[in-house]
Design an enzyme around this catalytic site. Sequence first.
Site, PDB file in Angstrom:
ATOM      1  N   ARG A   1       1.021  -1.344   0.059  1.00  0.00           N
ATOM      2  CA  ARG A   1       0.173   0.025  -0.210  1.00  0.00           C
ATOM      3  C   ARG A   1       1.047   1.109  -0.250  1.00  0.00           C
ATOM      4  NH1 ARG A   1      -4.563   1.171   3.228  1.00  0.00           N
ATOM      5  NH2 ARG A   1      -3.497   0.790   5.495  1.00  0.00           N
TER       6      ARG A   1
ATOM      7  N   SER B   1       7.672  -4.442   6.594  1.00  0.00           N
ATOM      8  CA  SER B   1       7.058  -5.387   8.455  1.00  0.00           C
ATOM      9  C   SER B   1       8.048  -7.241   8.339  1.00  0.00           C
ATOM     10  CB  SER B   1       5.651  -5.893   8.230  1.00  0.00           C
ATOM     11  OG  SER B   1       5.356  -5.132   7.821  1.00  0.00           O
TER      12      SER B   1
ATOM     13  N   ASP C   1       5.216  -3.134  11.135  1.00  0.00           N
ATOM     14  CA  ASP C   1       4.411  -2.967  11.075  1.00  0.00           C
ATOM     15  C   ASP C   1       3.223  -2.823  13.005  1.00  0.00           C
ATOM     16  OD1 ASP C   1       5.034  -5.721  11.700  1.00  0.00           O
ATOM     17  OD2 ASP C   1       2.783  -6.316  10.040  1.00  0.00           O
TER      18      ASP C   1
HETATM   19  C1  BGC Z   1       7.897 -10.727  11.110  1.00  0.00           C
HETATM   20  C2  BGC Z   1       7.220  -9.726  11.312  1.00  0.00           C
HETATM   21  C3  BGC Z   1       5.874  -8.729  10.945  1.00  0.00           C
HETATM   22  C4  BGC Z   1       5.575 -10.115  11.792  1.00  0.00           C
HETATM   23  C5  BGC Z   1       3.298  -9.740  11.154  1.00  0.00           C
HETATM   24  C6  BGC Z   1       6.393 -11.436  10.509  1.00  0.00           C
HETATM   25  O1  BGC Z   1       6.746 -12.436   9.359  1.00  0.00           O
HETATM   26  O2  BGC Z   1       9.044 -10.893  11.289  1.00  0.00           O
HETATM   27  O3  BGC Z   1       8.157  -8.286  11.155  1.00  0.00           O
HETATM   28  O4  BGC Z   1       5.806  -7.822  11.956  1.00  0.00           O
HETATM   29  O5  BGC Z   1       5.442 -11.028  10.629  1.00  0.00           O
HETATM   30  O6  BGC Z   1       3.269  -8.937   9.950  1.00  0.00           O
END
Ligand code: BGC
Length: 388
Positions: free
Chosen positions: A135, A199, A253
């Site tokens: 996004r 994320s 995130d």
């Molecule tokens: C990532 C995290 C992320 C989470 C939720 C995980 O696979 O390692 O950094 O916050 O997913 O999206």
Amino acid sequence: MRRPELDRTFALWFSSHRYSRRLHKTVRRLVPDSDVRFLLSESGSGKGAAFVTAVAYRLSEQHRLIDATLAEFKLTHEQLLQVKKRMRIEIEAGLRKKSHDHAKVKMLPTFVRSTPDGTENGDFLALDLGGTNFRVLLVKIRSGKRRMVEMHNKIYAIPIEVMQGTGEELFDHIVSCISDFLDYMGIKGARLPLGFTFSFPCKQTSLDAGILLNWTKGFKATDCEGEDVVNLLREGIKRREEFDLDIVAVVNDTVGTMMTCAYEDPNCEIGLIVGTGSNACYMEEMRNIEMVEGDQGRMCVNMEWGAFGDNGCLDDIRTIYDKAVDDFSLNSGKQRYEKMISGMYLGEIVRNILIDFTKRGFLFRGQISEALKTRSIFETKFLSQIER
Ligand code: BGC
């Protein structure tokens, strides 16, 4: 047209043969299109009671086995307390300097030192990469008496071949989406400050630098692990030679989520995601974060709890299905806790249970269909729909 419900085998008991033949004839005449067969029952009414009992016995044994298998997914209160205790041990290991390098729950400093206080003001761009979609957002924040946040955003798909191609392809794609968005909003020349929600686990040394430790959740673009993703984005923007942006922050995130809620309620100091993946962050006292100099104040820690259990500490509560899903994933052995609970994997866990139950004769008359053999065919959203 044939009426399949009339294809029946009749179990008959006759006291006389003459009567049997007559019935046979009559039934055939009444339903000429139907496949009617007669089986003669020998002391049927008596034996039948034994069969009813035997079937009931078989079914209750089946139910017992099914219940026993599914019970492994329900943790007792004691087990949950155990999990909590182990999580605490892993958290401590991640925060301490001496154990950090080997710790699985990484407890990554984010360099976010406070939550919003309402005085924030301006127009900002934001990117969100790491869930099901990519996004791009324009967020207008106004402080003061008439506090408000206005958001415009556009969602872009990231094709699987881009997710799993080269890093350059991935970042070129991201930059082309940004370009499209800037055109769409008519703000190409504005050079707005940008926040990058990325994320995945990143080792940060400042707010605007984050080295990708490893991909998770189905991403595996090459040449990105070990690189600063802000740099990769800047290079992508340079390659395009079309616009410039001021990249100010890279955030997980969980951190973005916490900050958004903290803007509404200053007491909010924990961010928790149970989406495609799973993770949490929280505001920690600086004196407890040994990886960052200084004891004063607080900093948000990105726990990266998806990797909880990667040292085997959850093995006693992982089922054979959790292990199968892990074994066939892109990053086998990694993100074990995440694979037990998050959206990218729950459907696969169910599919594995269905296959096993079919093999054991509990389902689908023991026949495993080609569809059921197809990986990822049972989406987590089906599970949600069934639950609902
Ligand atoms: C990532 C995290 C992320 C989470 C939720 C995980 O696979 O390692 O950094 O916050 O997913 O999206």
